[in-house]
Design a protein around this motif. Structure first.
Motif, short mmCIF file in Angstrom:
data_model
loop_
_atom_site.label_atom_id
_atom_site.label_comp_id
_atom_site.label_asym_id
_atom_site.label_seq_id
_atom_site.Cartn_x
_atom_site.Cartn_y
_atom_site.Cartn_z
N MET A 119 0.91 -1.20 -0.01
CA MET A 119 0.07 0.10 0.02
C MET A 119 0.80 1.32 0.07
O MET A 119 0.62 2.35 -0.52
N VAL A 120 2.13 1.25 0.81
CA VAL A 120 2.94 2.19 0.44
C VAL A 120 3.42 2.36 -1.01
O VAL A 120 3.34 3.85 -1.67
N GLY A 121 3.59 1.54 -1.53
CA GLY A 121 3.95 1.61 -3.07
C GLY A 121 2.82 2.13 -3.86
O GLY A 121 3.05 2.88 -4.96
N VAL A 122 1.67 1.45 -3.62
CA VAL A 122 0.32 1.98 -4.33
C VAL A 122 0.09 3.53 -4.18
O VAL A 122 -0.01 4.17 -5.25
N GLY A 123 0.31 3.81 -2.90
CA GLY A 123 0.22 5.64 -2.70
C GLY A 123 1.44 6.27 -3.35
O GLY A 123 1.06 7.41 -3.88
N GLU A 124 2.31 6.01 -3.10
CA GLU A 124 3.59 6.65 -3.77
C GLU A 124 3.62 6.75 -5.14
O GLU A 124 4.00 7.79 -5.84
N ALA A 125 3.12 5.79 -5.96
CA ALA A 125 2.85 5.75 -7.32
C ALA A 125 2.02 6.97 -7.76
O ALA A 125 2.20 7.31 -9.19
N THR A 126 1.36 7.53 -7.06
CA THR A 126 0.57 8.70 -7.48
C THR A 126 1.32 9.99 -7.67
O THR A 126 1.13 11.04 -8.31
N LEU A 127 2.45 10.11 -6.95
CA LEU A 127 3.11 11.36 -6.83
C LEU A 127 3.95 11.82 -8.07
O LEU A 127 3.69 12.89 -8.49
N GLY A 128 4.85 10.97 -8.64
CA GLY A 128 5.79 11.44 -9.68
C GLY A 128 5.15 11.86 -10.92
O GLY A 128 5.30 13.21 -11.22
N PRO A 129 4.01 11.36 -11.30
CA PRO A 129 3.59 12.11 -12.77
C PRO A 129 2.91 13.34 -12.39
O PRO A 129 2.92 14.25 -13.24
N ALA A 130 2.01 13.34 -11.22
CA ALA A 130 1.17 14.31 -10.99
C ALA A 130 2.09 15.66 -10.96
O ALA A 130 1.78 16.69 -10.91
N ALA A 131 2.98 15.47 -9.87
CA ALA A 131 3.82 16.42 -9.29
C ALA A 131 4.63 16.97 -10.48
O ALA A 131 4.70 18.28 -10.63
N LEU A 132 5.36 16.42 -11.40
CA LEU A 132 5.96 16.67 -12.35
C LEU A 132 5.18 17.63 -13.21
O LEU A 132 5.47 18.52 -14.06
N SER A 133 3.83 16.95 -13.72
CA SER A 133 3.01 17.62 -14.45
C SER A 133 2.76 19.29 -13.89
O SER A 133 2.84 19.95 -14.64
N LEU A 134 2.46 19.06 -12.64
CA LEU A 134 2.04 20.58 -11.98
C LEU A 134 3.39 21.54 -12.05
O LEU A 134 3.17 22.60 -12.50
N LEU A 135 4.60 20.85 -11.49
CA LEU A 135 5.58 21.91 -11.76
C LEU A 135 5.98 22.33 -13.04
O LEU A 135 6.27 23.69 -13.32
N SER A 136 5.64 21.85 -14.27
CA SER A 136 5.92 22.02 -15.34
C SER A 136 4.89 23.14 -15.95
O SER A 136 5.26 24.00 -16.58
N ASP A 137 3.57 23.16 -15.24
CA ASP A 137 2.61 24.06 -15.67
C ASP A 137 2.74 25.40 -14.92
O ASP A 137 2.15 26.34 -15.19
N HIS A 138 3.64 25.48 -13.66
CA HIS A 138 3.84 26.35 -13.01
C HIS A 138 5.02 27.27 -13.32
O HIS A 138 5.19 28.50 -13.17
N PHE A 139 6.13 26.55 -13.90
CA PHE A 139 7.35 27.26 -14.20
C PHE A 139 7.65 27.12 -15.89
O PHE A 139 7.52 25.86 -16.16
N PRO A 140 8.32 28.07 -16.25
CA PRO A 140 8.48 28.12 -17.80
C PRO A 140 9.66 27.04 -17.97
O PRO A 140 10.49 26.79 -17.26
N PRO A 141 9.89 26.85 -19.22
CA PRO A 141 10.84 26.03 -19.82
C PRO A 141 12.19 26.42 -19.44
O PRO A 141 13.35 25.42 -19.18
N ARG A 142 12.65 27.60 -19.27
CA ARG A 142 13.89 28.13 -19.24
C ARG A 142 14.55 27.99 -17.82
O ARG A 142 15.61 27.92 -17.65
N MET A 143 13.53 27.44 -16.69
CA MET A 143 14.14 27.20 -15.45
C MET A 143 13.65 25.81 -14.79
O MET A 143 13.66 25.53 -13.78
N ARG A 144 12.91 25.10 -15.97
CA ARG A 144 12.37 23.60 -15.53
C ARG A 144 13.52 22.65 -14.91
O ARG A 144 13.00 22.06 -14.18
N ALA A 145 14.59 22.55 -15.71
CA ALA A 145 15.54 21.59 -14.95
C ALA A 145 15.79 21.88 -13.55
O ALA A 145 15.85 21.06 -12.95
N THR A 146 16.10 23.24 -13.35
CA THR A 146 16.65 23.66 -11.75
C THR A 146 15.47 23.12 -10.95
O THR A 146 15.75 22.91 -9.80
N VAL A 147 14.26 23.82 -11.40
CA VAL A 147 13.12 23.41 -10.40
C VAL A 147 12.80 21.80 -10.20
O VAL A 147 12.57 21.47 -9.05
N GLN A 148 12.85 21.17 -11.24
CA GLN A 148 12.70 19.75 -11.01
C GLN A 148 13.91 19.06 -10.29
O GLN A 148 13.83 18.06 -9.46
#
Length: 293
Positions: A119-148
């Motif tokens: 269940m820890v694995g099931v819960g943690e599987a939600t984070l990666g795709p959703a978090a990276l998607s959110l951060l990409s929509d909040h920050f422009p490409p010019r600083m995206r690698a630093t943010v990630q």
């Protein structure tokens, strides 16, 4: 002309306070993600002593119970993140993995610990795709690698805290208290995730996004991405082997105390991992601006 104007606008785009809040909260969530993921490894020695587990059973707890479900659910949760509220998805996943991480301390058998790890694995599987998607929509490409990279520094911090506090609590009060004190607090952090602003998808892109059902093929047509998949898989094989068996090796072969292993491992993880990760991201952004790719 329109695309050129959009590119200029994106390059000069100001980052909002909401974006920095999202980065701070999601980095904290990633810290908890790796804390709960790796906490059991530093505690293998006392768990094995109390529960009389074999090394094979420890391997199942360190890999099979977590990795299979975490891996299999990554793609479905990624597709879900493209369709539902990403912050609610992350908050729900955080609540699930924190709850079952804490409940691990109450387990009295191999299979109950195995279920909690699943269940820890099931819960943690939600984070990666959703978090990276959110951060990409909040920050422009010019600083995206630093943010990630800042976000990814949560790996080193989380693993370091798991090692340091897990070793100290486990060596002082017992392994069960390590799960109680480090697992359940994530339930409170889930509330802060809900205050993240859900942005429009593709809001920071230099051109309007256009998607089709065949886009997934791009992930395998790109030669650099294929090398990235292979390299990261080999890196993960080595890094996870050290994470899972390192503490047990130093305890069994070198006779080190759990608190000493946790202290040294925690300091090394944070002192080397955090600056290395963040500087790597900043360097990637600089190289991208210079070479344009």
């Amino acid at each position: 002309m329109a695309s050129k104007t959009q590119g200029i606008d994106a390059a000069g785009q100001r980052v909002s306070a909401g974006a920095w809040y999202a980065l701070a909260v999601l980095t904290l969530v990633y810290v908890l993600n790796f804390l709960d993921r790796t906490l059991i490894y530093i505690l293998f020695t006392p768990i094995k002593a109390e529960m009389h587990f074999s090394d094979f059973q420890l391997a199942l707890l360190g890999t099979t119970s977590f990795v299979i479900f975490y891996t299999l659910l990554g793609v479905p949760f990624g597709r879900m993140a493209d369709r539902v509220s990403r912050k609610k998805m992350i908050a729900a996943g955080l609540a699930v993995w924190s709850l079952f991480s804490g409940l691990t301390g109450f387990c009295e058998s191999f299979w109950t610990i195995f279920l909690c790890r699943v269940m820890v694995g099931v819960g943690e599987a939600t984070l990666g795709p959703a978090a990276l998607s959110l951060l990409s929509d909040h920050f422009p490409p010019r600083m995206r690698a630093t943010v990630q990279a800042v976000y990814s520094s949560g790996i080193a911090v989380g693993a370091g805290i798991a090692s340091f506090l897990g070793g100290w609590i486990g060596g002082t009060w017992g392994w069960r208290w390590a799960f109680y004190l480090l697992g359940f607090p994530g339930l409170a952090v889930a509330v802060f995730v809900l205050f993240i602003r859900e942005t429009k998808r593709g809001a920071t892109e230099t051109a309007p996004p256009s998607y089709s059902g065949a886009d997934w093929k791009i992930l395998f047509k790109s030669a650099p991405l294929r090398y990235l998949y292979l390299g990261y898989a080999l890196f993960g094989l080595a890094a996870n082997s050290i994470s899972i068996w390192g503490a047990l090796f130093f305890a069994r072969v070198h006779g080190m105390a759990l608190t000493d292993i946790g202290t040294i491992g925690g300091y090394l993880s944070i002192a080397a991992g955090v600056p290395g990760t963040i500087l790597g991201g900043a360097l990637a952004d600089r190289l991208r601006r210079r070479v344009g790719r």
